[in-house]
Design a protein around this motif. Structure first.
Motif, PDB file in Angstrom:
ATOM      1  N   GLN A 182      61.182   8.269  29.056  1.00  0.00           N
ATOM      2  CA  GLN A 182      62.112   9.207  29.680  1.00  0.00           C
ATOM      3  C   GLN A 182      61.471   9.975  30.826  1.00  0.00           C
ATOM      4  OE1 GLN A 182      63.448  11.511  26.311  1.00  0.00           O
ATOM      5  NE2 GLN A 182      65.051  10.024  25.762  1.00  0.00           N
ATOM      6  N   LEU A 183      60.148  10.055  30.818  1.00  0.00           N
ATOM      7  CA  LEU A 183      59.421  10.713  31.902  1.00  0.00           C
ATOM      8  C   LEU A 183      58.888   9.712  32.922  1.00  0.00           C
ATOM      9  CD1 LEU A 183      57.477  13.344  29.768  1.00  0.00           C
ATOM     10  CD2 LEU A 183      59.400  13.785  31.297  1.00  0.00           C
ATOM     11  N   GLY A 184      59.247   8.443  32.745  1.00  0.00           N
ATOM     12  CA  GLY A 184      58.863   7.440  33.719  1.00  0.00           C
ATOM     13  C   GLY A 184      57.538   6.757  33.467  1.00  0.00           C
ATOM     14  N   PHE A 185      57.066   6.762  32.202  1.00  0.00           N
ATOM     15  CA  PHE A 185      55.775   6.158  31.884  1.00  0.00           C
ATOM     16  C   PHE A 185      55.909   5.115  30.789  1.00  0.00           C
ATOM     17  CE2 PHE A 185      54.495  10.166  33.810  1.00  0.00           C
ATOM     18  CZ  PHE A 185      53.458   9.760  34.644  1.00  0.00           C
ATOM     19  N   GLN A 186      55.052   4.116  30.861  1.00  0.00           N
ATOM     20  CA  GLN A 186      54.942   3.100  29.825  1.00  0.00           C
ATOM     21  C   GLN A 186      53.579   3.236  29.168  1.00  0.00           C
ATOM     22  OE1 GLN A 186      54.807  -0.879  31.372  1.00  0.00           O
ATOM     23  NE2 GLN A 186      55.027  -1.856  29.362  1.00  0.00           N
ATOM     24  N   ILE A 187      53.538   3.223  27.843  1.00  0.00           N
ATOM     25  CA  ILE A 187      52.272   3.333  27.110  1.00  0.00           C
ATOM     26  C   ILE A 187      51.740   1.934  26.839  1.00  0.00           C
ATOM     27  CG2 ILE A 187      51.201   4.072  24.947  1.00  0.00           C
ATOM     28  CD1 ILE A 187      53.193   6.376  24.863  1.00  0.00           C
ATOM     29  N   LEU A 188      50.509   1.697  27.265  1.00  0.00           N
ATOM     30  CA  LEU A 188      49.854   0.404  27.061  1.00  0.00           C
ATOM     31  C   LEU A 188      48.527   0.615  26.351  1.00  0.00           C
ATOM     32  CD1 LEU A 188      50.466  -1.156  30.598  1.00  0.00           C
ATOM     33  CD2 LEU A 188      51.730  -1.646  28.495  1.00  0.00           C
ATOM     34  N   HIS A 189      48.180  -0.306  25.442  1.00  0.00           N
ATOM     35  CA  HIS A 189      46.910  -0.229  24.719  1.00  0.00           C
ATOM     36  C   HIS A 189      45.948  -1.273  25.275  1.00  0.00           C
ATOM     37  CE1 HIS A 189      48.487   2.460  21.592  1.00  0.00           C
ATOM     38  NE2 HIS A 189      49.611   1.777  21.724  1.00  0.00           N
ATOM     39  N   THR A 190      44.698  -0.885  25.461  1.00  0.00           N
ATOM     40  CA  THR A 190      43.699  -1.788  26.017  1.00  0.00           C
ATOM     41  C   THR A 190      42.354  -1.518  25.373  1.00  0.00           C
ATOM     42  OG1 THR A 190      42.572  -2.476  28.058  1.00  0.00           O
ATOM     43  CG2 THR A 190      43.271  -0.188  27.924  1.00  0.00           C
ATOM     44  N   THR A 201      45.665   7.490  33.165  1.00  0.00           N
ATOM     45  CA  THR A 201      47.045   7.427  33.625  1.00  0.00           C
ATOM     46  C   THR A 201      47.091   6.865  35.040  1.00  0.00           C
ATOM     47  OG1 THR A 201      47.668   9.330  32.256  1.00  0.00           O
ATOM     48  CG2 THR A 201      49.149   8.746  34.056  1.00  0.00           C
ATOM     49  N   ASP A 202      47.899   5.846  35.227  1.00  0.00           N
ATOM     50  CA  ASP A 202      48.146   5.240  36.536  1.00  0.00           C
ATOM     51  C   ASP A 202      49.419   5.872  37.084  1.00  0.00           C
ATOM     52  OD1 ASP A 202      48.857   3.700  38.700  1.00  0.00           O
ATOM     53  OD2 ASP A 202      48.522   1.767  37.728  1.00  0.00           O
ATOM     54  N   LEU A 203      49.269   6.866  37.961  1.00  0.00           N
ATOM     55  CA  LEU A 203      50.425   7.585  38.480  1.00  0.00           C
ATOM     56  C   LEU A 203      51.262   6.708  39.399  1.00  0.00           C
ATOM     57  CD1 LEU A 203      48.739  11.019  39.313  1.00  0.00           C
ATOM     58  CD2 LEU A 203      50.100  10.441  37.311  1.00  0.00           C
ATOM     59  N   ALA A 204      50.604   5.778  40.089  1.00  0.00           N
ATOM     60  CA  ALA A 204      51.328   4.934  41.039  1.00  0.00           C
ATOM     61  C   ALA A 204      52.292   3.987  40.334  1.00  0.00           C
ATOM     62  CB  ALA A 204      50.335   4.149  41.892  1.00  0.00           C
ATOM     63  N   ASN A 205      51.885   3.462  39.189  1.00  0.00           N
ATOM     64  CA  ASN A 205      52.691   2.462  38.483  1.00  0.00           C
ATOM     65  C   ASN A 205      53.298   2.966  37.180  1.00  0.00           C
ATOM     66  OD1 ASN A 205      52.204   0.032  40.253  1.00  0.00           O
ATOM     67  ND2 ASN A 205      50.077   0.567  39.748  1.00  0.00           N
ATOM     68  N   GLY A 206      53.147   4.264  36.888  1.00  0.00           N
ATOM     69  CA  GLY A 206      53.768   4.845  35.703  1.00  0.00           C
ATOM     70  C   GLY A 206      53.253   4.271  34.403  1.00  0.00           C
ATOM     71  N   ARG A 207      51.933   4.165  34.284  1.00  0.00           N
ATOM     72  CA  ARG A 207      51.338   3.601  33.075  1.00  0.00           C
ATOM     73  C   ARG A 207      50.339   4.567  32.452  1.00  0.00           C
ATOM     74  NH1 ARG A 207      49.846  -2.756  34.176  1.00  0.00           N
ATOM     75  NH2 ARG A 207      51.979  -3.562  34.198  1.00  0.00           N
ATOM     76  N   ILE A 208      50.355   4.655  31.128  1.00  0.00           N
ATOM     77  CA  ILE A 208      49.370   5.430  30.383  1.00  0.00           C
ATOM     78  C   ILE A 208      48.595   4.460  29.507  1.00  0.00           C
ATOM     79  CG2 ILE A 208      48.993   7.219  28.654  1.00  0.00           C
ATOM     80  CD1 ILE A 208      51.563   8.559  29.627  1.00  0.00           C
ATOM     81  N   TYR A 209      47.299   4.334  29.754  1.00  0.00           N
ATOM     82  CA  TYR A 209      46.462   3.411  28.992  1.00  0.00           C
ATOM     83  C   TYR A 209      45.773   4.153  27.854  1.00  0.00           C
ATOM     84  CZ  TYR A 209      47.086   0.178  32.908  1.00  0.00           C
ATOM     85  OH  TYR A 209      47.616  -0.642  33.866  1.00  0.00           O
ATOM     86  N   LEU A 210      45.913   3.607  26.636  1.00  0.00           N
ATOM     87  CA  LEU A 210      45.312   4.178  25.436  1.00  0.00           C
ATOM     88  C   LEU A 210      44.379   3.164  24.799  1.00  0.00           C
ATOM     89  CD1 LEU A 210      48.399   5.790  23.659  1.00  0.00           C
ATOM     90  CD2 LEU A 210      46.792   6.907  25.191  1.00  0.00           C
ATOM     91  N   PRO A 211      43.520   3.610  23.869  1.00  0.00           N
ATOM     92  CA  PRO A 211      42.702   2.658  23.106  1.00  0.00           C
ATOM     93  C   PRO A 211      43.596   1.746  22.275  1.00  0.00           C
ATOM     94  CG  PRO A 211      41.909   4.911  22.839  1.00  0.00           C
ATOM     95  CD  PRO A 211      43.230   5.005  23.517  1.00  0.00           C
ATOM     96  N   PRO A 212      43.050   0.676  21.697  1.00  0.00           N
ATOM     97  CA  PRO A 212      43.854  -0.232  20.877  1.00  0.00           C
ATOM     98  C   PRO A 212      44.483   0.493  19.694  1.00  0.00           C
ATOM     99  CG  PRO A 212      41.718  -1.201  21.376  1.00  0.00           C
ATOM    100  CD  PRO A 212      41.657   0.232  21.823  1.00  0.00           C
ATOM    101  N   ALA A 213      45.689   0.058  19.330  1.00  0.00           N
ATOM    102  CA  ALA A 213      46.356   0.643  18.164  1.00  0.00           C
ATOM    103  C   ALA A 213      45.575   0.282  16.912  1.00  0.00           C
ATOM    104  CB  ALA A 213      47.783   0.108  18.058  1.00  0.00           C
ATOM    105  N   SER A 214      45.343   1.279  16.059  1.00  0.00           N
ATOM    106  CA  SER A 214      44.571   1.052  14.840  1.00  0.00           C
ATOM    107  C   SER A 214      45.508   0.761  13.670  1.00  0.00           C
ATOM    108  CB  SER A 214      43.705   2.272  14.517  1.00  0.00           C
ATOM    109  OG  SER A 214      44.519   3.416  14.338  1.00  0.00           O
TER     110      SER A 214
END
Length: 475
Positions: A182-190, A201-214
């Motif tokens: 809703q705020l324009g971001f996609q959560i991705l795990h890497t 956070t990639d502001l240009a492409n609306g991505r938030i990178y997090l550690p792998p899901a446990s």
């Protein structure tokens, strides 16, 4: 009166009117040399002269006295003038560059950019551990004044999670993902996040990178995602100082906690338990599916403002080092000469350290402690992290213990710290036997001497972050 801004506004209105200094002199009776000093911020005009100048320029006095630079160029000129009056520039022994209209705009922009970098490096050079402790202390005292409660963040957080689908109980990963969308971001795990970061956070492409899901749970990932989102929700700019960095960290942690345990639901839950005289941090933790440390800190946000309970919180390492603390109940944490508490040693007789000797580590440890300024009751939970053991304590004055589970404990200690005779001075018998015979080799705590980590975001390797984003950017 801001003389530099005033002078630039007078110059701006004069040039807009097509007047020279001689023309303005003839209209006001002020000498051209005097007008030049005023426009350059080196002389303060009399109050009567302001009215004369305003009339000659066809504006009112408030327009002259506005604190806003009249144009982009004027803002740069003001910044250059101020920079050349700073002690940083003064130490260089270089001649000043006059920021006149004849100075080309690109040159002006370059000079201002160089001064900004000089100021940044100068600020970075003094960001020693002592500076960090002072900033941390100022922030802790400020939060004590407001009872660790930030209503403006509360009022932002809860509507967002409600809109994303939260109703009650623990906040789900799905709701966090929807909130981000809703705020324009996609959560991705890497699994290749830069080693110096927790999220990127990639502001240009609306991505938030997090550690792998446990598996199972991954509850800490909800908090990391919410903290990354908080920077955007709270409108944070890049931190200009270590104090800014600390404040932003506090605010994003607060926002995440206010999402994980939304105010209305949390206060309702706590109010019921208070009426039943059965408040327990462990139950609060389980009700909202958060870590014990997060539950303890969130409890401090709400306890005073909504339950009328004053309290203290501390996180202590296994060796007795105080890592974090908050209080508005009069308890006295150990502190250094700057007033900082971080890194100080907690009394051995406090519950925060006595709990390490408890055989039952799964349950909270309860204890009364008679301290120099009164009797306090504490609930302490111990745990283990990569760095070793730690304890989380929430305590209240004796007058408020009636609301808490565990008040019936018979454990009681007496602490007279900071009196060295309490627990810092060895027994006389041992001192006499070993005082001249002991010669230990002390560990060197390098962080005591080291400057604070470099970078806009202290400790973050910018190059590593940029290469990471380049790898993951959409084609």
């Amino acid at each position: 009166m801001d003389l530099i801004t005033l002078g630039r506004r007078i110059r701006h209105f004069r040039t807009e009117a097509g007047l020279t200094l001689d023309d303005l002199s003839a209209a006001t009776g002020l000498a051209p040399s005097q007008l030049s000093l005023i426009e350059n911020g080196k002389r303060e005009p009399r109050i009567s002269a302001l009215g004369t100048l305003a009339a000659a320029l066809g504006v009112d006095v408030p327009a002259l006295l506005s604190t806003e630079p009249p144009s982009h160029r004027a803002a740069l000129e003001i910044e250059l003038d101020r920079a050349q009056r700073s002690t940083t520039f003064g130490r260089l022994g270089l001649p000043e560059v006059k920021s006149s209209q004849k100075l080309p705009l690109p040159v002006l922009e370059t000079l201002v950019g160089l001064h900004r970098e000089l100021a940044r490096r100068d600020a970075e050079a003094v960001a020693t551990p002592e500076e960090a402790r002072r900033a941390s202390t100022a922030l802790r005292l400020e939060m004590r004044e407001v009872d660790n409660y930030l209503p403006e963040i509360e009022e932002l957080a809860e509507p967002l999670v409600r809109k994303a689908g939260y109703t009650s109980g623990p906040l789900t990963h799905r709701v966090v993902a929807v909130l981000a969308e809703q705020l324009g971001f996609q959560i991705l795990h890497t699994d290749d996040l830069p080693s110096s970061t927790r999220t990127v956070t990639d502001l240009a492409n609306g991505r938030i990178y997090l550690p792998p899901a446990s598996i199972p749970g991954g509850h800490g990932l909800r908090s990391l995602a919410l903290q990354a989102i908080a920077h955007r929700v709270l409108g944070h700019e890049r931190p200009a100082s270590y104090a800014d960095f600390l404040r932003q960290r506090l605010e994003i942690n607060y926002f995440a906690a206010a999402c994980l345990a939304p105010r209305s639901t949390a206060v309702e839950w706590l109010t019921v338990r208070k009426k039943e005289k059965d408040l327990a941090v462990a139950d609060f933790r389980d009700a909202f599916g958060i870590a014990h440390d997060a539950a303890a800190q969130r409890f401090t946000n709400l306890a005073t403002a909504h339950l009328g309970i004053h309290l203290h919180y501390c996180r202590v390492d296994g060796d007795g080092t105080l890592m974090r603390g908050y209080e508005n109940d009069g308890v006295r944490f150990p502190a250094d000469v700057t007033g900082a508490i971080e890194g100080q040693t907690v009394c051995r007789r406090w519950a925060a350290r006595q709990a390490f000797a408890s055989r039952d580590r799964a349950s909270e440890y309860y204890q009364y402690t008679d301290k120099p300024n009164g009797t306090y009751w504490c609930s302490t939970q111990t745990g283990t992290a990569e760095s070793g053991e730690f304890s989380i304590s929430v305590g209240v004055p004796f007058s408020d213990v009636k609301w808490f589970r565990g008040r019936e404990t018979t454990r009681r200690m007496t602490s007279t710290c900071p009196d060295a005779a309490c627990c810092q001075r060895p027994p006389e018998r041992l001192a006499q036997r070993w005082g001249d015979a002991a010669w230990p080799s002390a560990k060197m705590h390098s962080h005591v001497l080291a400057a604070l980590p470099r970078g806009t975001f202290p400790g973050v390797d910018d190059g590593e972050v940029y290469r990471f984003l380049e790898r993951h950017a959409p084609a």
